[in-house]
Design an enzyme around this catalytic site. Structure first.
Site, PDB file in Angstrom:
ATOM      1  N   HIS A   1       5.640  -4.231  11.191  1.00 58.59           N
ATOM      2  CA  HIS A   1       5.451  -2.953  11.883  1.00 58.59           C
ATOM      3  C   HIS A   1       4.323  -3.041  12.916  1.00 58.59           C
ATOM      4  O   HIS A   1       3.752  -2.019  13.310  1.00 58.59           O
ATOM      5  CB  HIS A   1       5.140  -1.850  10.873  1.00 58.59           C
ATOM      6  CG  HIS A   1       6.209  -1.651   9.850  1.00 58.59           C
ATOM      7  ND1 HIS A   1       7.487  -1.255  10.184  1.00 58.59           N
ATOM      8  CD2 HIS A   1       6.213  -1.821   8.500  1.00 58.59           C
ATOM      9  CE1 HIS A   1       8.221  -1.171   9.083  1.00 58.59           C
ATOM     10  NE2 HIS A   1       7.470  -1.518   8.052  1.00 58.59           N
TER      11      HIS A   1
ATOM     12  N   GLY B   1       3.504  -3.053   4.762  1.00 65.11           N
ATOM     13  CA  GLY B   1       4.175  -4.321   4.906  1.00 65.11           C
ATOM     14  C   GLY B   1       4.084  -4.800   6.342  1.00 65.11           C
ATOM     15  O   GLY B   1       3.899  -4.010   7.269  1.00 65.11           O
TER      16      GLY B   1
ATOM     17  N   HIS C   1      12.879   0.568   8.005  1.00 62.89           N
ATOM     18  CA  HIS C   1      13.340  -0.711   7.466  1.00 62.89           C
ATOM     19  C   HIS C   1      14.853  -0.824   7.549  1.00 62.89           C
ATOM     20  O   HIS C   1      15.470  -1.633   6.861  1.00 62.89           O
ATOM     21  CB  HIS C   1      12.887  -0.863   6.007  1.00 62.89           C
ATOM     22  CG  HIS C   1      11.449  -0.570   5.801  1.00 62.89           C
ATOM     23  ND1 HIS C   1      11.001   0.643   5.332  1.00 62.89           N
ATOM     24  CD2 HIS C   1      10.347  -1.321   6.043  1.00 62.89           C
ATOM     25  CE1 HIS C   1       9.676   0.626   5.283  1.00 62.89           C
ATOM     26  NE2 HIS C   1       9.258  -0.545   5.707  1.00 62.89           N
TER      27      HIS C   1
END
Length: 375
Positions: A72, A69, A240
């Site tokens: 990052h 995702g 997260h």
């Protein structure tokens, strides 16, 4: 006469992210990489960054794909290039790319189809990533593509009891393992050998993080920043914002905190978290040499990382370990999270295992041409 009423406007929310349009944040970031490194190209439809020479390179080399995702950065887009990844597929912020995106990247990496040498695909160990990769790989293999998939879980904050069948979360351990695996791919090694080294190194890596705050997503509505209580840190917080092991207040000294973090990685008597097969927690015999990575989770400066590196090196020396290589910087971030992660890679013993210690260091030292790796 009725009193006049006034409606007060709602208080303005503090802007947390300095971005143009939340819907375009990923595209903006990845297009920016192609300006920093003209040897990269970007496929906007599938949110894929790849090396310009991919069609030629893929003819006689194993290709490597990292996917994750967004949020990052620089992982993995900042590690695409010579002696590192062939391509990176990005999802939306903190969300896995789709199976269609991953499948398209596989096709890009194997233009010769069944005649290609194959592709190693790597991601962190998260449910959405695993499911989408499984769908893409099943489809790819049915179409004749050769693929090996390695999800990496290196977070020692998640013990065996808590992790269960799901296992540990992925943090920065996959970058450590990919460094050697991609170097072997660049040399023309087989997919079997590249995958063997990838999985061997990943099985000898552990990471623990600590942070002062969680993160707010840069979505269309500015979100409230979730913070911990004053003078509090969270040990083992996830990438997260997932809950960690414990909240600690008051904040311990850097020396005490560093030692506590290393205990979680190195203590072989902790059967719930003793993932790295050291021969001893203190003064190990043939496996006392390590590579260490200090990672900024987003807003931690190089100066702070350098201090943690100094403390960790001194602590490891007291335990009988020798740090053979060290790198630090913003490598796997979580937007603007204020925190730091320590990653330890147990180098092979002199006698060798899946590879010798000399080869492990040789692969680590291979020069790369990417945006984010510091040598």
């Amino acid at each position: 006469m009725a009193a006049e009423t006034q409606t007060k406007p709602p208080p303005a929310k503090e802007t947390f992210h300095f971005i143009n349009d939340p819907a375009e944040a990923i595209n903006d970031a990845l297009v920016g990489l192609t300006y920093l490194k003209p040897s990269l190209s970007y496929n906007r439809e599938y949110k894929t960054v790849y090396r310009n020479d991919l069609p030629t390179f893929a003819r006689d080399h194993v290709t490597t794909i990292g996917f994750a995702g967004g949020g990052h950065e620089p992982m993995f887009g900042g590690f695409v290039g010579h002696n590192f990844l062939s391509a990176y597929v990005s999802g939306n912020v903190f969300a896995s790319p789709t199976a269609a995106q991953i499948f398209e990247a596989i096709k890009m990496c194997q233009p010769e189809g069944s005649k290609s040498m194959g592709t190693l695909i790597v991601c962190g160990n998260y449910t959405g990533d695993i499911l989408n990769a499984g769908l893409a790989i099943t489809r790819a293999q049915a179409a004749g593509y050769k693929v090996h998939f390695t999800p990496v879980g290196d977070d020692v904050a998640v013990g065996r009891k808590k992790g269960g069948k799901v296992g540990r979360r992925g943090l920065s351990g996959h970058l450590v393992a990919l460094k050697g695996a991609c170097a072997l791919a660049q040399r023309g090694e087989s997919l079997e050998r590249v995958a063997e080294v990838m999985e061997y190194v990943a099985g000898n890596v552990g990471t623990i993080g600590v942070a002062f705050d969680r993160v707010a997503l840069p979505n269309a509505t500015i979100t409230d920043l979730q913070t911990l209580p004053p003078a509090t840190i969270e040990l083992g917080m996830g990438a997260h914002g997932e809950p960690g092991l414990q909240q600690i207040s008051p904040v311990p000294s850097p020396e005490s905190l560093t030692s506590q973090m290393l205990d979680l990685i190195l203590d072989i008597s902790d059967k719930d978290r003793a993932f790295i097969p050291f021969s001893a927690s203190s003064h190990p015999s043939a496996d006392n040499e390590v590579v260490m990575l200090l990672n900024s989770l987003g807003s931690t400066s190089d100066g702070v990382l350098a201090r943690f590196a100094e403390l960790a090196n001194a602590d490891l020396e007291k335990r009988g370990f020798k740090v053979r290589r060290l790198t630090l910087g913003p490598l796997v971030t979580s937007l603007k999270m204020s925190g730091v992660g320590i990653t330890i890679w147990r180098l092979p013993p002199d006698s060798g295992e899946a590879m010798s210690r000399a080869q492990a260091l040789e692969l680590w030292d291979e020069q790369v041409d990417v945006v984010a790796w510091r040598q």
